[in-house]
Every structure is written in C-alpha cells, then in structure tokens.
Design an enzyme around this catalytic site. Structure first.
Site, PDB file in Angstrom:
ATOM      1  CB  CYS A  41      11.435  31.535  44.258  1.00  0.00           C
ATOM      2  SG  CYS A  41      12.627  31.307  45.564  1.00  0.00           S
ATOM      3  CD  GLU A  72       7.285  32.424  39.115  1.00  0.00           C
ATOM      4  OE1 GLU A  72       7.298  33.613  38.765  1.00  0.00           O
ATOM      5  OE2 GLU A  72       8.002  31.974  40.036  1.00  0.00           O
TER       6      GLU A  72
END
Ligand code: NAD
Length: 503
Positions: free
Chosen positions: A281, A382
């Site tokens: 992340c 993403e």
C-alpha cells in the site's frame, strides 16, 4: 496438503467447515492448503470466547500484561524466519522482504511492551478545594481486525499487540489468500502466556466479515484492505455503533526534482515500485518527473530493471517474486493494454520476462508506462502490481496539485536537494505520510500510520499513539476525599468559584 482451521480460545478450532478456500503457492501455481471459511456460528463462537476472556484479562495487572508482551517479543524475534517462510510460500514475496515485514511487525510488539507508560493518565490536583480530576484510558471490549493479503503478518501485528496490551480481547480475520502466518502468530501468543480467548483467529471471506461488522458483542473494528471494502466496513460498522478505522488503497506519488541525485532517485523508484511485486500500500506507483528529468529517470530505471532478478521467493538471489494469484496477475497485466490504448507508451513490458522459476507461477516482470496523464485509468485506479506510471510536470506546484486531485492520499515522497522546496512539499502535500528523499515513508512504531482521502475512513491512524487511543476509551474521574466532603445542598451547577465562596 495442509488443512488450516480457526484458532479460538487458545487452540485450533474445527467449526462446521461447510465452506473452504484454496491456498496456492504463487511461485508454482500449486495448491498448498485448504482453509476453512467461518460461518456466522464460528464467528459467534470466537466472539463468545473473547467476551469470556475479556473481564479477567482487562483486570490483569499492567505489569503482567507487559510481561506477556515481552515474552511474545522474544518468541516472535526467535521465529522471524519461520513466519517469513510461511509468508513467502503463500504470498510469494522474497525472503528478505518477508523478514523485513516481520521485523516491522515486531516493532509494534516492542511499542506495546511499554503499555505501562502508554496508559498513564493525567491528574489535576485541587481543581476545587480538595477536589482532584483524573483521566483514565480503559479498554473497549472485544475488538476485531480484518486484514489484507499483502502483509499477512505485519498488518495483524499493527493491531493486536496494542489492542491486547490495552486490555481488550481480539478476533482476527486474516486474508483467506495467505492464512498460515496468522496461525503461527496465534501459537506464539499462546506460548507467551496470553490466556486463551484473548486472541482468536477466524478465517473466511465476506460472510465472516459481515458477521463481525454486525455482531453486537464487538465494540471496535480495525480494517486494512482495498478502498471499496474499507468504505463498506466503515459504513456498516459505524451504523452498528462500533468504533471503526478502515484503511484503504493507495496511489502513491514519488516526485523527483531536477536537482535530485538521479541515480539515487532511480534506485529508490525501482525499490519502491517493484519491491514485493508492487503489492504494497506504500508502493510508489506514480513517478512524477519535474522539469524535464523524465528521460534520464526512464533510462536509469530501464538499466536497473534489466539486472533485476525476478524469481521464486525461496531463492535467496531473487529480488522480486510472483503476484499473489493468477487472477490478480492477469488483472494487473491487463492495465498494460489499457494504458497503451489510452496513449501511454510501454517503456518496460514485464510480460516479456524470462521466467527463472516454475512456469506455472503467477509471474509478471517490472513494467514502466511513460507519458501517463491524470485522465487515464492507469493513473486513476490502484493497479497493485509491478506497474510504475511516469507523469511529467513542469513545476513542484503542479506536482502538489496533481497529488491533491488524486482520490487517494496514503503516502507521497519528494526527491530533491533543496530544503525550502522539500519543506514546502511536506507542508502542502495532500497525503498522510510524507517522505523526503525516502520513497517508502512508513513511520516507525512509536508514530502512527495512516493515509488521507480514500486511503482511510475514520479518525485515528493505526498503531503507535493513535493505536492506543483507538483501543481505549477515556474516562474522567472527579473526586473529593478531604474533610470538605460535607455537601451543602445547592442546586446550582457545580463550579469551583461557588464552592470557594461557601468556604
Ligand atoms: P481486500 O479489500 O480484497 O481484502 C481485505 C480483507 O477484506 C480480507 O480479509 C478479505 O477477506 C476481506 N474482504 C474482501 N472482500 C470483501 C467484501 N466484499 N466484503 C467484506 N470483506 C471483504 O484487499 P486485499 O486484496 O487483500 O489487499 C490489497 C488492498 O489492501 C490494496 O488495495 C492495498 O492498497 C490495501 N492495503 C492498504 C493498506 C493501508 O495501510 N492503507 C495496507 C495494506 C494493504
């Protein structure tokens, strides 16, 4: 093939086990285990075990709780390689990366060992004559953690050591893709002398998660995962009256100024974009080249990537492993075609990788998309794989504005030799964690970790001081024990000036 089941009340727990998941070794594509999926009944059993353990655990002295955390610290430190090996087999990341993950989790255990200091309250003596006011922080009860595949040990360790040090009982629902590390953690927790029921693990999918979110016996939920699920977790748990922190996905920008050391910046970009196959992340997924330094960065990244060894995590020479599942590898690779169709150029195509491992593994080499624009899907979404997008801008102001417009705000980094520009960037940038000449600015355990915007729903960041705040609730006690404790009937609202007048 291994059979992985739940861990409830200090021991393995075979529940009704009507549903199962399959666990694969991403480096070979072979199934290594079958994992039981918790039904609502199994979640209820875990919560009941936690609720039963909670009253005596919360009244266990801080000295004993801290001693148990110290024991856990020692056990985890002596099992780093074992936990790392489980991570490599099920997640695919290379050994050095898996060891690093466990080390960062260990830091949180070490932080939690200081719980005696962390739970100190405040006192105001003589607030009114003979009256003192104290603040306390108390555990909230049974709390749950729901964690993602990409850090199967570290993210649970962000949560439960602090939660249990604060006196709570914990139910962990780890990712069903790589569940084994959490089982070894559960064994170590038990070996450390932490009573059964204080730490429980239930495996499963949405069914288990949704039961956790609506279970009336659970007071708080920590979640880490993708933004869509984080939003669902936040909204559902909050509606049920629970305390909730839900950390979501990311699109982290690494900004490089022309005055930066280009060699250093390119090395940092390669580490931050392709480490753990980009499944972090805090991965740098957007490289922002300011003022014409893009061509040099591309050339240097190409040169470094040509020497980068992609292979099975079990091979010590591998620098990058496979992706976690076949579906995820295919989804990540599909963004290369999407980017090309949108007008980006494929400076490095990881599909051309010559595989050094089993051809059945979920391989994709490092990829670099050049000429990416904010309007493109490859920029906005993403991707969560080894795909770095290069965006070129004219100024640091434009870079800051680009980041401000992005839906995510986990981390952002700047590479420069100019202190004033770096200072301006850290003040103005719209992200929760900032790196200055550091590409992956994950705060150490005595700070807290958390992003902004679509990267976190909730008020408090995770671990560190915010972790202590999240897993405790405040209480203020106003008391009087002196001879002045004679009450004079007065219907006015209590205040110091009035009591002083009476005396
Ligand atoms: P995910 O959202 O698919 O899964 C996370 C957890 O939620 C798992 O335990 C999973 O079983 C559960 N889950 C999945 N779908 C669900 C649904 N529909 N309803 C209820 N529960 C559901 O995430 P992932 O693929 O395991 O992990 C990768 C994601 O996590 C990436 O988006 C990454 O950026 C994010 N992540 C964020 C942080 C952070 O600190 N912000 C850290 C690590 C990973």
């Amino acid at each position: 093939m291994d059979h992985i089941t739940h861990w409830i009340d200090g021991k393995p727990w075979v529940g009704d086990a009507e549903r199962h998941g399959r666990v694969f070794n991403p480096a070979t594509g072979e199934q290594t285990a079958e994992v039981d999926f918790a039904s609502e009944t199994v979640v209820d059993e875990a919560v009941a075990a936690a609720a039963a353990a909670y009253p005596s655990w919360r009244s266990t002295s801080l000295a004993k709780r801290a001693a148990a955390l110290f024991a856990l610290r020692e056990l985890l430190a002596s099992h780093v390689d074992d936990v790392a090996a489980l991570i490599t087999v099920e997640h695919g990341k290379v050994k050095s990366d898996a060891v690093g993950e466990v080390a960062r989790g260990l830091e949180v255990v070490e932080f939690a060992c200081g719980i005696t200091q962390l739970l100190k309250g405040e006192i105001t003596e003589n607030a009114s004559s003979g009256v003192s006011v104290r603040s306390l922080r108390q555990p909230i009860g049974v709390v749950a953690g729901i964690t993602p595949f990409n850090f199967p040990a570290m993210v649970p360790l962000w949560m439960f050591p602090i939660a249990i040090a604060c006196g709570n009982a914990f139910v962990l629902k780890p990712s069903e893709k790589d569940p084994s590390a959490s089982m070894l953690l559960a064994e170590l927790v038990a070996e450390a002398g932490i009573p059964g029921g204080v730490f429980n693990v239930v495996h499963g999918d949405k069914q288990a998660v949704d039961r956790i979110l609506t279970h009336r016996g659970i007071a708080g939920v920590s979640f880490v995962g993708s933004t869509a699920v984080a939003r669902h977790v936040y909204e559902t748990a909050a509606r049920e009256g629970k305390r909730v922190q839900a950390l979501g996905g990311a699109k982290n920008h690494m900004v490089v100024l022309p005055d930066a050391d280009m060699g250093d910046a390119a090395e940092a970009a390669v580490s931050a974009a392709y480490g753990s196959a980009g499944e972090r992340c805090m991965a740098a997924s957007v490289l922002v080249a300011v003022g014409g330094c893009g061509d040099e960065l591309v050339a240097r990244i190409k040169e470094r990537v040509a020497r980068l060894l992609v292979g099975p995590g079990s091979d010590d020479t591998s620098e990058m492993g496979p992706l976690v599942t076949k579906e995820h590898r295919d989804r990540v690779a599909s963004y290369l075609d999407i980017g090309a169709a949108e007008g980006a150029s494929l400076a490095i195509d990881g599909r051309e990788l010559e595989v050094r491992g089993d051809p059945g593994g979920y391989w994709l080499g490092p990829c670099l998309l050049d000429g990416v624009k904010p309007s493109m899907r490859v920029y906005a979404e993403e991707i969560f794989g080894p795909v770095l997008s290069l965006v070129r801008v004219d100024s640091v102001e434009a870079a800051i504005e680009l980041i401000a417009q992005n839906a995510y705000g986990n981390g952002a980094a700047i590479f420069t030799t100019d202190g004033a520009t770096a200072q301006r960037f850290e003040t103005e940038v719209d992200a929760g964690m900032v790196g200055v000449n550091i590409a992956i600015p994950v705060p150490i355990a005595n700070y807290s970790f958390g992003g902004w915007k679509g990267s976190l729903f909730g008020d408090l960041h995770i671990y560190g001081p915010d972790g202590v705040r999240f897993y405790t609730r405040g209480k203020a006690v106003t008391s009087r024990w002196s001879h002045i404790a004679r009450h004079h009937a007065s219907l006015a609202f209590p205040n110091a000036a009035a009591s002083e007048r009476r005396e």
